[in-house]
Motif scaffolding. Sequence first.
Motif, PDB file in Angstrom:
ATOM      1  N   ASP A   1       0.853  -1.069  -0.261  1.00 27.88           N
ATOM      2  CA  ASP A   1      -0.052  -0.043  -0.044  1.00 27.88           C
ATOM      3  C   ASP A   1       0.407   1.518  -0.320  1.00 27.88           C
ATOM      4  O   ASP A   1       0.628   2.291  -0.334  1.00 27.88           O
ATOM      5  CB  ASP A   1      -1.081   0.297   1.433  1.00 27.88           C
ATOM      6  CG  ASP A   1      -1.862  -0.776   1.676  1.00 27.88           C
ATOM      7  OD1 ASP A   1      -2.307  -1.477  -0.154  1.00 27.88           O
ATOM      8  OD2 ASP A   1      -2.293  -1.353   1.955  1.00 27.88           O
ATOM      9  N   TYR A   2       2.045   1.105   0.756  1.00 26.83           N
ATOM     10  CA  TYR A   2       2.799   2.430   0.475  1.00 26.83           C
ATOM     11  C   TYR A   2       3.427   2.863  -0.396  1.00 26.83           C
ATOM     12  O   TYR A   2       3.687   4.168  -0.335  1.00 26.83           O
ATOM     13  CB  TYR A   2       3.459   2.570   2.444  1.00 26.83           C
ATOM     14  CG  TYR A   2       4.573   1.763   1.520  1.00 26.83           C
ATOM     15  CD1 TYR A   2       5.708  -0.166   2.137  1.00 26.83           C
ATOM     16  CD2 TYR A   2       6.446   2.167   1.304  1.00 26.83           C
ATOM     17  CE1 TYR A   2       5.839  -1.396   1.537  1.00 26.83           C
ATOM     18  CE2 TYR A   2       6.951   0.338   1.364  1.00 26.83           C
ATOM     19  CZ  TYR A   2       7.200  -0.434   1.256  1.00 26.83           C
ATOM     20  OH  TYR A   2       8.563  -1.014   0.763  1.00 26.83           O
ATOM     21  N   ILE A   3       3.687   1.998  -1.553  1.00 33.14           N
ATOM     22  CA  ILE A   3       3.657   2.582  -2.749  1.00 33.14           C
ATOM     23  C   ILE A   3       3.046   2.864  -3.547  1.00 33.14           C
ATOM     24  O   ILE A   3       3.354   4.326  -4.053  1.00 33.14           O
ATOM     25  CB  ILE A   3       4.635   0.861  -3.604  1.00 33.14           C
ATOM     26  CG1 ILE A   3       5.622   0.329  -2.249  1.00 33.14           C
ATOM     27  CG2 ILE A   3       4.907   1.099  -5.026  1.00 33.14           C
ATOM     28  CD1 ILE A   3       6.986   1.333  -2.645  1.00 33.14           C
TER      29      ILE A   3
ATOM     30  N   LYS B   1       1.240  10.119  -3.670  1.00 32.72           N
ATOM     31  CA  LYS B   1       1.733  12.158  -3.727  1.00 32.72           C
ATOM     32  C   LYS B   1       1.956  11.911  -5.038  1.00 32.72           C
ATOM     33  O   LYS B   1       2.450  13.815  -4.424  1.00 32.72           O
ATOM     34  CB  LYS B   1       2.945  11.360  -2.984  1.00 32.72           C
ATOM     35  CG  LYS B   1       1.813  10.787  -1.503  1.00 32.72           C
ATOM     36  CD  LYS B   1       2.881  10.936   0.259  1.00 32.72           C
ATOM     37  CE  LYS B   1       4.562  10.916  -0.483  1.00 32.72           C
ATOM     38  NZ  LYS B   1       5.283  10.896   1.021  1.00 32.72           N
ATOM     39  N   GLY B   2       2.931  11.668  -6.199  1.00 32.76           N
ATOM     40  CA  GLY B   2       3.083  12.131  -7.059  1.00 32.76           C
ATOM     41  C   GLY B   2       4.723  12.114  -7.584  1.00 32.76           C
ATOM     42  O   GLY B   2       5.640  12.529  -7.769  1.00 32.76           O
TER      43      GLY B   2
ATOM     44  N   VAL C   1      10.196   6.429  -6.292  1.00 34.36           N
ATOM     45  CA  VAL C   1       9.775   5.591  -5.961  1.00 34.36           C
ATOM     46  C   VAL C   1      10.475   4.363  -5.681  1.00 34.36           C
ATOM     47  O   VAL C   1      10.724   3.260  -5.195  1.00 34.36           O
ATOM     48  CB  VAL C   1       8.145   5.003  -6.908  1.00 34.36           C
ATOM     49  CG1 VAL C   1       7.186   3.400  -6.066  1.00 34.36           C
ATOM     50  CG2 VAL C   1       7.706   5.958  -6.333  1.00 34.36           C
ATOM     51  N   LEU C   2      11.022   4.124  -7.472  1.00 31.23           N
ATOM     52  CA  LEU C   2      11.765   2.713  -6.652  1.00 31.23           C
ATOM     53  C   LEU C   2      13.313   2.392  -6.665  1.00 31.23           C
ATOM     54  O   LEU C   2      12.821   1.420  -5.566  1.00 31.23           O
ATOM     55  CB  LEU C   2      12.398   2.799  -8.832  1.00 31.23           C
ATOM     56  CG  LEU C   2      10.973   2.139 -10.336  1.00 31.23           C
ATOM     57  CD1 LEU C   2      11.589   1.680 -11.250  1.00 31.23           C
ATOM     58  CD2 LEU C   2      10.666   0.370  -9.224  1.00 31.23           C
ATOM     59  N   PHE C   3      13.765   3.782  -6.492  1.00 34.76           N
ATOM     60  CA  PHE C   3      15.023   3.635  -5.797  1.00 34.76           C
ATOM     61  C   PHE C   3      15.159   3.714  -4.718  1.00 34.76           C
ATOM     62  O   PHE C   3      15.869   3.354  -3.870  1.00 34.76           O
ATOM     63  CB  PHE C   3      16.216   4.310  -6.853  1.00 34.76           C
ATOM     64  CG  PHE C   3      17.042   4.030  -7.872  1.00 34.76           C
ATOM     65  CD1 PHE C   3      17.219   2.309  -8.091  1.00 34.76           C
ATOM     66  CD2 PHE C   3      16.280   4.074  -9.125  1.00 34.76           C
ATOM     67  CE1 PHE C   3      17.822   1.799  -9.212  1.00 34.76           C
ATOM     68  CE2 PHE C   3      15.753   3.684 -10.316  1.00 34.76           C
ATOM     69  CZ  PHE C   3      16.920   2.246 -10.448  1.00 34.76           C
ATOM     70  N   ARG C   4      14.331   4.726  -3.601  1.00 37.87           N
ATOM     71  CA  ARG C   4      14.147   5.344  -2.576  1.00 37.87           C
ATOM     72  C   ARG C   4      12.678   3.865  -1.789  1.00 37.87           C
ATOM     73  O   ARG C   4      13.175   3.585  -0.360  1.00 37.87           O
ATOM     74  CB  ARG C   4      14.120   6.463  -2.004  1.00 37.87           C
ATOM     75  CG  ARG C   4      13.832   7.080  -0.809  1.00 37.87           C
ATOM     76  CD  ARG C   4      13.901   8.312  -0.750  1.00 37.87           C
ATOM     77  NE  ARG C   4      15.113   8.998  -1.413  1.00 37.87           N
ATOM     78  CZ  ARG C   4      15.023  10.190  -1.584  1.00 37.87           C
ATOM     79  NH1 ARG C   4      14.145  11.190  -1.181  1.00 37.87           N
ATOM     80  NH2 ARG C   4      16.272  10.984  -2.546  1.00 37.87           N
ATOM     81  N   HIS C   5      11.560   3.656  -2.238  1.00 37.33           N
ATOM     82  CA  HIS C   5      11.240   3.181  -1.693  1.00 37.33           C
ATOM     83  C   HIS C   5      10.762   1.773  -1.550  1.00 37.33           C
ATOM     84  O   HIS C   5      10.235   1.117  -0.970  1.00 37.33           O
ATOM     85  CB  HIS C   5       9.816   3.431  -1.602  1.00 37.33           C
ATOM     86  CG  HIS C   5       9.442   5.150  -1.026  1.00 37.33           C
ATOM     87  ND1 HIS C   5       9.249   5.630  -0.088  1.00 37.33           N
ATOM     88  CD2 HIS C   5       9.386   6.128  -1.874  1.00 37.33           C
ATOM     89  CE1 HIS C   5       9.369   6.728   0.417  1.00 37.33           C
ATOM     90  NE2 HIS C   5       9.141   7.193  -1.442  1.00 37.33           N
TER      91      HIS C   5
END
Lengths: 518, 337
Positions: free
Chosen positions: B234-236, B242-243, B249-253
């Motif tokens: 869900d957090y992804i 959030k834009g 998104v890929l590399f940090r989360h």
Amino acid sequence: MVLAACGGGSEENSSSGTSGGGGASKTLVVDAVFSLKSADPAHNYEPTGQIVARALYSTLVTFAGDDLTKVVPDLASSWTTSEDGKTYTFTLNPAAKFSDGTPVTSADVVFSLNRVANVKGNPSFLMDGLTVSAPDATTVVVESATVDSAVLGKLANPSLGILNSAKAKAAGATDAADAATTDTAEQALNSESMGSGPYTLASLDLTTEVDFEINADYWGATKPTYTKVVLRNVDAAQQKNNVVTGQSQLALDLSPDQVKDLSGGEVVSNSVPSQYTFYLFTNANPEINQWTANRDFEDAIRYGIDYQSLLELAGEGSRQAAGMIPVQLAGALPDSDSITRDVEKAKASLAASGYDGSPVQVSYPSDLTQNGVSFTDMATRIQANLKEVGINVELQGAPITTVLDLARGGKQQIGLWLWGPDFPDASNYLAFGPGGVVGGKRVNWQPGSDPTIEALMAKALETTDADERVAVYQDYQRELNKGPVMSLIQPAQVFLAASSLKGLTYNLVWTVNLGELS
Amino acid sequence: MVSFIGRRLVAGVLLVVGISFVAFILTNLVPGDPAAAALGQRAIEDPATVAAFRAKYGLDEPLWRQYLIYLGNLVQGDLGTSQQTRRPVGADIAKFLPATAELALAAIVISLVVGLALGIVAAVYRDRFLDSLIRVLSLGGVSVPTFWLALAASVVFSVKLGWLPSTGQLDPGMDRPTDITGMVLVDSLLTGNWETFGSALEHIIMPAVVLAAYTIGMITRFTRASMLEVLGNDYIRAARAKGLPERTVLFRHVLRPALVPIITVTGLALGSLLSGTVLVENIFSWPGMGQYAYKSSLALDLPAVMGVSIVIAVIYVVVNLVVDILYSVIDPRIRQG
């Protein structure tokens, strides 16, 4: 068996080196599957080790090229044999000197040969029954306890290479009776050679590579051509690629199939019978197996084997072994003495033996491939051959160390092995007769069990006349061919070389002489 | 953290002692006589020669005593003397290990770079052509036998194309650089010996890539699976909502939480790399511990086989320790647990 000088005609040398110093630097790269345990002559007795020792150490006498019928001078410029045939007196060549410039003396010879005898390494047996003395600085006397026509051939073995005794002693070498426990020079001899051969040791790694540098002051008649030689341990599958792409100039471990379409242009290949004789024996001890000890059953195997099918397996250049002695040595049997398959005769012998169809085991070293011939493939083919005559063979392949234990304990029912000469003389093959190292201990063919062949063995040892020796050794093998030891094939020794490489010959003792290559 | 590492180290020491025992028993259970393997067909017939050999290597002692002597020597850092090279096993391993380490490190670097990249691309393009292609390639990587790949690569890149050498660590006759780490590539770089560096680089490419093939396949598959698992959280979806840019998104989360199983598989891969070196080193004539181990096994050189087993065990223990520490750095909950 001169193998090179028949290629595509490239006139440039086969070096991969660059210019340096005062003259052109030429590097020769040779690929081999290593069988190497030491560069110390007293501990070295493996095929690759013999190549190494031949390049580093001179011997009293030697062989020229591939000719094993005649010893020629090396450190000894001349020699005489006493009338009773037991004493050999050698006169050293005054020009002979070690790579550090010091002259080779008779003391060096006595020390080196006694050290080999006392250090109890693999080649120590070469000195069995021999005593060495030095009446003066340039004379060496070798006395044999018995008349032994093989003495000169043994002295040509690179394991009896002569060390610079002063340097060797400084490095911990000793020729004392307790040298087996007190000699500590092997490590030093693995990092620095102390000989008078055409090359010196630059570096040695027993599992990967041996590097040689030219002995610039080599005293012999044929000066080495290459300033550097690299002998590499290379998987057989890669050796072909390396020669074809010019990464190396000579490959020693290819099979006939691998080089089938390669000759011409930049590379040249040649296949000749190798030093090895593949053989099979049936155990003569009925307690090990009642069938293998049965002479009729033995005959059923002898005539049931399809020798031609084994030759197909071994490829071009291989030959059926008419007897145990390889074709290169005096005393070998002519092809006309070869056993030919006779299925009807085999079946008749089998019936006469009363064989009940119970399985008999053929054991062999499953991890061994020699000259491109896998023992597993050969055993499988023999199993198929014998099935056709009604013999139920069970294959028992195992690693060589395991099967060797079985063999040396005389416990193999049927053994499939090879034999390479310990020294280039037919007398080495007396090992296969009753009571011999193989015949007695492995085959359980006990002394006294075959008076005809044993009389021939005794006569062979006493005979010194060259022609008579040939005749008696041939008679010995004809009798051997009626017994439990069955010679099968001599596989092919294949060389793949850059076509510009000259002077390449196949010598049974040291495979190739790096000092002769140009 | 200190007690965590301490516990792991004590467990590691016990493991090494256990492995030494198992290796000793196994190597002595193997049928075959080391004297018969080391001595020639003539020498073995001479009782004096055989006795001298047995006495020299302590083979004339009872088995239990041989092991106690071995253990006592091991505590003092003495791995015995190789019956094959007749040198201290420790010195042999010290000589051969750097070449193997160099090859394994090169392979692991290639595996990580290529495997991570392919895994990420496959996850991002899930169920599309690129994903299918990468999955087929990764399947090939894990299923093609190493020896076949090695020979095929030699024929293509050495014989047919002439791009790369297929044997050794350096051009024949070329001098090794001054010994600093024992790794030719590193030492030639450190000493600024560019000709040697070029030759070393040329020679390492093919064996390293062949050795890495299996690990690339494994890391690709694990990265893809791990990424897909995290991408489903869900957090992804919230981050995307959030834009945030897709790259962030890929590399940090995604990548960081996805790394835990990848680190595991990389640690495990080291095992396959070390065992893979036996084949690869033999085919490419790489002067490392794999060749040494192979020849020692064939020659029933028990001290050498034992020494190599123990060194590999120590490497495993150390790598697992490093993996455990990395876990706890990436996810502190593991340390607390």
